[in-house]
Enzyme design. Structure first.
Site, short mmCIF file in Angstrom:
data_model
loop_
_atom_site.label_atom_id
_atom_site.label_comp_id
_atom_site.label_asym_id
_atom_site.label_seq_id
_atom_site.Cartn_x
_atom_site.Cartn_y
_atom_site.Cartn_z
N LYS A 233 0.81 -1.22 0.00
CA LYS A 233 0.00 0.00 0.00
C LYS A 233 0.85 1.28 0.00
CE LYS A 233 -2.80 -0.18 3.43
NZ LYS A 233 -2.88 1.06 4.21
N ARG B 32 -9.43 3.87 9.10
CA ARG B 32 -9.12 2.45 9.32
C ARG B 32 -10.25 1.71 10.01
NH1 ARG B 32 -3.68 2.43 11.01
NH2 ARG B 32 -3.92 0.21 10.81
N ARG C 194 10.27 -12.18 4.84
CA ARG C 194 11.24 -11.09 4.93
C ARG C 194 12.38 -11.42 5.88
NH1 ARG C 194 7.35 -6.28 6.39
NH2 ARG C 194 6.28 -6.07 4.40
N ARG D 185 12.03 -10.14 11.75
CA ARG D 185 11.50 -9.28 12.81
C ARG D 185 10.30 -9.96 13.45
NH1 ARG D 185 11.18 -3.69 9.64
NH2 ARG D 185 9.58 -4.96 8.67
N ARG E 116 -2.56 -9.52 12.50
CA ARG E 116 -2.80 -8.23 11.82
C ARG E 116 -3.89 -8.38 10.76
NH1 ARG E 116 3.04 -6.81 9.93
NH2 ARG E 116 2.06 -5.09 8.83
#
Ligand code: ZN
Length: 219
Positions: A13, A88, A127, A161, A172
């Protein structure tokens, strides 16, 4: 054009927002930037936001909305803006509607970036970041280092992370489904939602989005 960008974490995004804002010559307004700017400038809203954050609490909607309103009233936003990370939830969407209404303005489109859930998990959980420099980013599948676990740039150790763990990503996504996704229905009722696939190369997604927005403008 006045655009709201929505999409799950991992949809790219922020990247798309930057490219689209540039192509459309409108400011990219992200909540992260709003918070940082208000706090560093020591505005009244920034002070309020900081007090909540320092206490480990969520910043209330009215503070976020106040910052967004101030930003949208800046001269560079006179021809439109692209909102990223705001609204949101439905309460914020309703407040945004009321605020725009009060100014005699309307949104032109709500651009919904769609990514299958498993792809989101793969993108984020894959990642690997360098311990020496967080700008050295690799991916288990899409951008493998030459030697597993070792940074190509500086030889540092690569790690995942905590925010990127599969468990955190799934949490999330859950928050996105319950809090943010309902705003898509809210805006569908206003005929504003344009959905595009966020799969593929960054440039292709931007082009797809531009095409969809042009269609929306003509409609
Ligand atoms: Zn490195």
């Amino acid at each position: 054009m006045r655009i709201v960008l929505v999409g799950p974490p991992g949809a790219g995004k922020g990247t798309q927002a930057a490219f689209l804002a540039k192509n459309l010559s409108i400011p990219h307004i992200s909540t992260g930037d709003l918070f940082r700017a208000n706090i560093s400038q020591g505005t009244e809203l920034g002070k309020q936001a900081k007090a909540y954050m320092d206490a480990g609490n969520l910043v209330p909607d009215e503070v976020t909305i106040g910052m967004a309103k101030d930003r949208m009233e800046q001269p560079d936003a006179v021809n439109g803006f692209l909102l990223d990370g705001f609204p949101r939830n439905v309460a914020q969407a309703e407040a945004l509607d009321a605020m725009l209404d009060g100014e005699g303005m309307k949104l032109d489109a709500v651009l919904d970036l769609e990514v299958p859930e498993d792809e989101v998990v793969k993108r984020i959980a894959g990642r690997r970041i360098c311990r020496n420099d967080s700008a050295h980013v690799f991916h288990e599948t899409y951008s493998k280092p030459k030697t597993e676990g070792v940074c190509d740039v500086c030889g540092g150790e690569l790690y995942q992370r905590e925010d990127d763990s599969e468990e955190t990503v799934r949490k999330r996504l859950e928050v996105y489904h319950t809090q943010t996704e309902p705003i898509i229905d809210h805006y569908k009722a206003q005929g504003l939602v344009v959905t595009i696939s966020a799969l593929g190369k960054v440039n292709d997604v931007t082009e797809r989005a531009m095409e969809a927005l042009r269609g929306e403008k003509a409609a």
